[in-house]
Motif scaffolding. Structure first.
Motif, PDB file in Angstrom:
ATOM      1  N   HIS A  67       1.128  -1.476  -0.228  1.00 29.94           N
ATOM      2  CA  HIS A  67      -0.030  -0.011   0.378  1.00 29.94           C
ATOM      3  C   HIS A  67       0.784   1.288   0.120  1.00 29.94           C
ATOM      4  O   HIS A  67       1.704   1.645   0.290  1.00 29.94           O
ATOM      5  CB  HIS A  67      -0.639  -0.129   1.903  1.00 29.94           C
TER       6      HIS A  67
ATOM      7  N   ASP B 217       2.323   4.309   1.664  1.00 28.76           N
ATOM      8  CA  ASP B 217       2.350   4.686   2.737  1.00 28.76           C
ATOM      9  C   ASP B 217       3.098   3.132   4.125  1.00 28.76           C
ATOM     10  O   ASP B 217       4.076   3.645   4.545  1.00 28.76           O
ATOM     11  CB  ASP B 217       1.330   4.990   3.994  1.00 28.76           C
ATOM     12  N   ASP B 218       3.238   2.495   2.440  1.00 27.20           N
ATOM     13  CA  ASP B 218       4.262   0.901   4.002  1.00 27.20           C
ATOM     14  C   ASP B 218       5.493   1.113   3.617  1.00 27.20           C
ATOM     15  O   ASP B 218       6.058   0.696   4.371  1.00 27.20           O
ATOM     16  CB  ASP B 218       3.109  -0.184   3.161  1.00 27.20           C
TER      17      ASP B 218
ATOM     18  N   HIS C 289      -0.413  -7.106   2.704  1.00 27.02           N
ATOM     19  CA  HIS C 289       1.304  -7.617   3.319  1.00 27.02           C
ATOM     20  C   HIS C 289       1.579  -9.003   3.465  1.00 27.02           C
ATOM     21  O   HIS C 289       2.766  -9.070   2.515  1.00 27.02           O
ATOM     22  CB  HIS C 289       1.912  -7.128   4.811  1.00 27.02           C
TER      23      HIS C 289
HETATM   24 ZN   LIG Z   1      -0.410  -1.840   4.196  1.00 27.84          ZN
END
Ligand SMILES: [Zn+2]
Length: 285
Positions: free
Chosen positions: A13, A15-16, A138
């Motif tokens: 995603h 921001d990961d 994730h």
């Molecule tokens: Zn994430």
């Protein structure tokens, strides 16, 4: 400054990448070629209050936010794999056939192998097997990155990439997983206690994600880049929820926790150093 090394982060995603934004910036500043792969656009996430986004355009908004962060960090190449965000485990989004959780793992691996063969990273970064805290996207990108680490260098894997796309097999030297050591959250707790701030609720959440310090193999000093990290983080405006567990930590305490980035050397084809490693490229010729 030119540098012969290359780094690739495989995440799920927008921001990961924030858990490794400091080290990505550090290496990019030293001339390392940095590639960031984001499998989805985070379109199933909650929208922070006051942000001009709707569930319909959230994917586009978050793509732009990631590009903003990547530019600040100094990432050279950004890729989206165009899967849909699978939402939290157990939600209806998990069943959407377009989502990463439903994707054929061999297809995800093929896409990653293509990017690996194109950019030839020496080091890869991704999530641990639990995806940090159990998010299905994730976990899925972890699995694909692990498979790609093993097969990108094997010419029997995806031979059409080699023959038709002129992308020779490439063997990545090391693979790292993200890790939040328990001591980091204990430090937050101690600082909060000194300042008479009650952090019991967010800390309880954090401790579920924390790993024993002993599993951390590698610590990268990014103390010089705390402001840069925060400015890259704030690019992700649609995810800056004032009620999130992170937002409940006072700035000065949060800054302390951002000074070091910790990862686990999960796979390596080069000799491991003694003790804690302070450079991802240690041992690579
Ligand atoms: Zn994430």
């Amino acid at each position: 400054m030119a540098n012969q090394f290359r780094l690739l982060g495989a995440y799920a995603h927008p921001d990961d990448e924030q858990g490794v934004s400091g080290l990505m910036h550090k290496y990019a500043s030293e001339g390392v070629d940095v590639t960031l792969v984001c499998a989805t656009r985070g379109e199933a996430g909650e929208i922070a209050p006051g942000v001009n986004a709707t569930p319909e355009n959230l994917g586009k908004v978050r793509e732009d936010e990631l590009r903003c962060a990547a530019e600040k960090i100094g990432v050279n190449n950004v890729y989206f794999l165009d899967y849909r965000d699978s939402g939290m485990m157990g939600t209806p989004e998990n069943n959407d056939p377009r989502c990463l959780w439903q994707a054929n793992l061999f297809d995800v691996t093929e896409k990653l192998a293509r990017i690996i063969r194109r950019h030839k990273p020496h080091v890869m970064l991704t999530f641990d097997a639990n995806g940090g805290y159990g998010h299905p996207d994730h976990i899925q990108i972890h699995r694909a990155a692990l498979m790609a680490y093993f097969v990108a260098g094997d010419p029997r894997a995806y031979p059409e990439q080699i023959q038709r796309e002129d992308l020779p097999a490439w063997t990545v030297s090391k693979l790292y997983w993200g890790a939040f050591p328990r001591s980091r959250f204990e430090k937050y707790a101690a600082l909060a206690k000194q300042a008479n701030i009650d952090l019991s609720v967010p800390l309880k959440e954090f401790l579920k994600r924390a790993l024993p310090d002993e599993v951390v193999t590698t610590k990268i000093d990014v103390a010089d880049y705390v402001d840069l990290k925060l400015s890259a983080l704030f690019c992700h405006a649609s995810q800056q929820n004032p009620n999130s567990i992170w937002s409940k930590i006072p700035q000065e305490i949060r800054r302390e926790g951002l000074k070091v980035e910790t990862v686990i050397r999960a796979e390596s084809r080069v000799l491991a150093p003694q003790g804690i490693e302070t450079d991802l490229f240690t041992g690579i010729a």
